[in-house]
Enzyme design. Structure first.
Site, PDB file in Angstrom:
ATOM      1  N   CYS A  74      72.334  44.083  18.921  1.00 21.32           N
ATOM      2  CA  CYS A  74      71.358  44.558  19.897  1.00 21.32           C
ATOM      3  C   CYS A  74      71.587  45.999  20.349  1.00 21.32           C
ATOM      4  O   CYS A  74      70.724  46.590  20.999  1.00 21.32           O
ATOM      5  CB  CYS A  74      71.378  43.650  21.118  1.00 21.32           C
ATOM      6  N   GLN A  75      72.737  46.577  20.028  1.00 26.85           N
ATOM      7  CA  GLN A  75      73.132  47.835  20.683  1.00 26.85           C
ATOM      8  C   GLN A  75      72.078  48.933  20.591  1.00 26.85           C
ATOM      9  O   GLN A  75      71.855  49.676  21.545  1.00 26.85           O
ATOM     10  CB  GLN A  75      74.448  48.341  20.090  1.00 26.85           C
TER      11      GLN A  75
END
EC number: 2.1.1.37
Length: 380
Positions: A74-75
């Site tokens: 998700c970063q």
């Protein structure tokens, strides 16, 4: 029993949520430390592949899947990230995963269901183009699909809203009860906006998934707190005082109110950088006493680790949240084995998917779809 593949498997939290009625045929995870925990908790499994998803081919995967689950990184999609989106090094791993799905389809092994899980920032990344791309890919691959935003707070005392995109192969029928005429329980305004940005052709494949509300949650944050935590020490009075001195007037008033509550109060604290009255950046300790923990985040990239403050009348103590408490917030049973290292345990749980949410989706959508034998209202 339904067969499934899981990608970006982490410690197997999606697997834990699917439960005993599901058979893991194939799992993949890149992180060596996470795979060690996966193996420790799923001892009977020989399905785990350790390595880069980009190096997998269909030859590495045997059999077929009723469900493919992918909680890709998700970063680069997070609102707190640098905004690289699906072009980023980490969230960009979506692409080799999807190419693998396309290869399975071309191989005559198209999964019945493909589910993606990620942060809600996916909806707005690159002005919504990343979400549009994901939906277009479902459509081109021959899937009908819809998305939901489910906050884990409805199941555990932990604020954690996540996006789930559920796609079903378009030759399969869908029970009438699972299709709503429009937005419902898990379709907030930001998701509706993202859907409206899709092309008319892609929207033809869109489904507003219809599910019953979950049962009312009974546990509070305080219920999950350990009296004698392992691997975590209580702060000294001086350290606690330093933490409290980082609070703004508004947060100090919350603390004062907790002292007058007449019962033990457990607050969740995150340290955040804010600007003061003259515009200077200062570090603040922000607390909540609503019986819910703040969203667990990984301690990498400068994010702070969550601190708890326990108030018994005038007595105030503080410490880092313990690994077991973070696991409980994610809905993992106490029998789940965690890494001994604090940061590794925090990273594992903070980077996972809430187990009861997976169970809810399985019970509400996946299993009714896979078990359906009748006629649908809208045949594909």
């Amino acid at each position: 029993m339904h067969n499934f593949f899981e990608f970006f498997a982490g410690g197997g939290m999606a697997r834990a949520g699917l439960g005993l009625g599901w058979n893991c045929v194939f799992a993949n995870e890149f992180d060596i430390k996470k795979t060690a925990i996966y193996k420790r908790n799923w001892i009977a499994s020989d399905a785990l592949s350790v390595g880069d998803v980009g190096k997998l081919t269909t030859k590495d995967i045997s059999g077929t899947a009723d469900l493919v689950w992918a909680s890709f990184p998700c970063q680069d999609l997070s609102l707190a990230g640098a905004g690289a989106g699906l072009r980023g090094d980490r969230s960009g791993t979506y692409w080799p995963f999807w190419r693998l799905m396309e290869a399975l389809i071309n191989d005559g092994r198209a999964p019945k269901l493909i589910v993606l899980e990620n942060v809600c920032g996916t909806l707005t990344s690159h002005d919504g183009k990343d979400f549009t791309t994901i939906c277009s890919n479902y459509s081109k691959a021959g899937y009908r699909f819809g998305a939901l935003i489910v906050d884990a707070v409805h199941f555990v005392p932990h604020s954690r809203a996540r996006l789930f995109v559920v796609g079903i192969r378009e030759d399969l029928q869908i029970p009438e009860s699972l299709i709503a005429e429009g937005p419902g329980l898990w379709h907030p305004r930001n998701l509706q906006d993202a859907c409206e940005r899709l092309s008319a052709k892609v929207q033809e494949k869109w489904i507003w998934w219809n599910t019953a509300p979950p049962a009312k949650r009974n546990a509070t944050f305080a219920d999950l707190i350990e009296d004698e935590p392992e691997n975590v020490a209580w702060h000294t009075p001086a350290e606690t005082a330093k933490l409290l001195n980082m609070m703004s007037d508004i947060n100090r008033k919350k603390l004062d109110a907790a002292k007058l509550a007449g019962r033990r109060m457990v607050g969740a604290v995150y340290k955040r950088t804010r600007r003061d009255s003259v515009g200077r950046k200062v570090q603040r300790a922000e607390i909540r006493f609503d019986d819910v923990a703040g969203c667990l985040r990984t301690p990498a990239g400068g994010s702070s680790r969550q601190v708890i403050v326990i108030v018994d009348g005038k007595k105030v103590r503080s410490r880092l949240i313990s690994p077991r408490e973070t696991a409980r917030l994610m809905g993992l049973p106490d029998s789940y084995q965690l890494p001994q290292n604090y940061n590794e345990a925090y990273h594992l749980t903070g980077d996972g998917v809430a187990v009861p949410v997976v169970r809810y989706l399985a019970q509400s959508i996946f299993e009714p779809l896979l078990n359906f034998k009748g006629k649908s209202r809208r045949a594909a």
